[in-house]
Enzyme design. Structure first.
Site, PDB file in Angstrom:
ATOM      1  CB  SER A  59     -16.359  22.576   6.071  1.00 32.67           C
ATOM      2  OG  SER A  59     -16.533  23.412   4.955  1.00 32.67           O
ATOM      3  NE  ARG A  79     -21.888  23.923  13.980  1.00 30.13           N
ATOM      4  CZ  ARG A  79     -22.639  24.288  12.936  1.00 30.13           C
ATOM      5  NH1 ARG A  79     -22.725  25.546  12.571  1.00 30.13           N
ATOM      6  NH2 ARG A  79     -23.315  23.392  12.261  1.00 30.13           N
ATOM      7  CG  HIS A  83     -16.501  25.312   9.909  1.00 31.56           C
ATOM      8  ND1 HIS A  83     -17.601  26.143   9.961  1.00 31.56           N
ATOM      9  CD2 HIS A  83     -16.290  25.042   8.606  1.00 31.56           C
ATOM     10  CE1 HIS A  83     -18.030  26.348   8.730  1.00 31.56           C
ATOM     11  NE2 HIS A  83     -17.262  25.695   7.883  1.00 31.56           N
TER      12      HIS A  83
END
Lengths: 209, 209
Positions: B16, B39, B42
């Site tokens: 990812s 993040r 994400h």
């Protein structure tokens, strides 16, 4: 000088939903689906999300009927279960997340899968007629689909399938949409997540805006 | 036939993050900021979010130093506090959400404000040097700014200001960015929310990806 801002929670909700209804393209949703889509857009802070929201026929009705009949809500993550507004639930429905059950880490090792997927094995006693809400882990949605390949596995009433991310999220939601094991709602592609999933649950639980 | 999919959680994360780094425009972030932005993207499942992420100078360093020094994390919503991955915290930091304190409903009535805003009054004993994470309520961020207008109010080490939505979210984040009471991170505009906020906390807590 203090900042001034709208401090009335009810007014904030009403004004937010009015903005969404003015800006978003909601025409293809039924009257039962529309408030669910509106609340999902609200949670994402994103007009345009509606393009990716898909309800299978009868989803909204089946999910509402399940909660009104006292069905539990099975969640893949605590960020989902913690977000459900309890006073909106029509029958004080149980909200279950099994992710922190002490058996889960060992089960995950034995299954060779994530803890999010393994935790679903502990849903089996609750699954019949439940509302399932997967808002985090693609592996959980894939594992649920594999569980439902077994005709002896109990059937939930409806599935909110909104895992988020870059690996497996799109694929797991496409698989749910293709399989149609029970009525379901998805957010196609990478978008999704716990906040959008919680919003769908809260909209299904009560028509109050 | 069972569905096959990636079942290794660590591999899912790595793949990812590699996808995000290949697709997103991360050039303007420092080496300390970049993993936080990655993040956050994400959690949102959304390349393009980076355009709206802004870190004030020194935010990443100040926030990390606070957690390494044992500072608590103060969250405006349980969806934020529940999402923090406890094993990532460098000193077993306390994660505090005061929203369900039994005093909050009465305080909100007396203040003429939301429960999310009123709950921040109970942060005062924990606020000095804390990491503040507001991922839900614009009223909470506005009330924090008003609290910090008082020079006698204790100062947090850093603020993650990511409330989401259509009424006050953009305005409260713009107000934080203009006031700069302490180092902070915002997601400009309507986007934000608990998942993005949790992602920022988890990235600050540990460099492990």
């Amino acid at each position: 000088m203090p900042y001034t801002y709208e401090t009335d929670g009810a007014a904030i909700y009403l004004q937010s939903f009015a903005t969404i209804r003015a800006e978003a393209d909601l025409d293809r949703f039924t009257a039962e689906e529309e408030p669910i889509a509106v609340r999902m857009i609200h949670a994402a802070g994103m007009v345009g999300l509606e393009e990716f929201i898909h309800f299978s026929p009868g989803f909204a009705t089946a999910a509402r009927a399940a909660l009104e009949a006292g069905a539990p809500i099975l969640c893949d993550a605590y960020m989902v279960s913690e977000g459900v507004t309890r006073p909106r639930l029509p029958t004080g429905n149980e909200v279950i997340c099994t992710l922190r059950d002490p058996r889960v880490p060992q089960m995950a090792r034995e299954m060779g899968n994530t803890r999010s997927a393994a935790a679903l094995e502990l849903w089996r006693p609750h699954l019949d007629g439940a509302l399932v809400a997967i808002g985090n882990a693609p592996t959980a949605l894939f594992h649920l689909l594999n569980m439902l390949e077994d005709p002896d596995c109990p059937r939930p009433a409806a599935i909110i399938g909104c895992p988020v991310g870059f690996v497996g999220a799109m694929e797991s939601k496409d698989a749910l949409w293709a399989a149609q094991p029970v009525p379901n709602c998805i957010v196609k592609g990478r978008l999704g997540g716990s906040a959008i999933t919680v919003a769908a649950i809260n909209a299904i639980a009560s028509r109050k805006e």
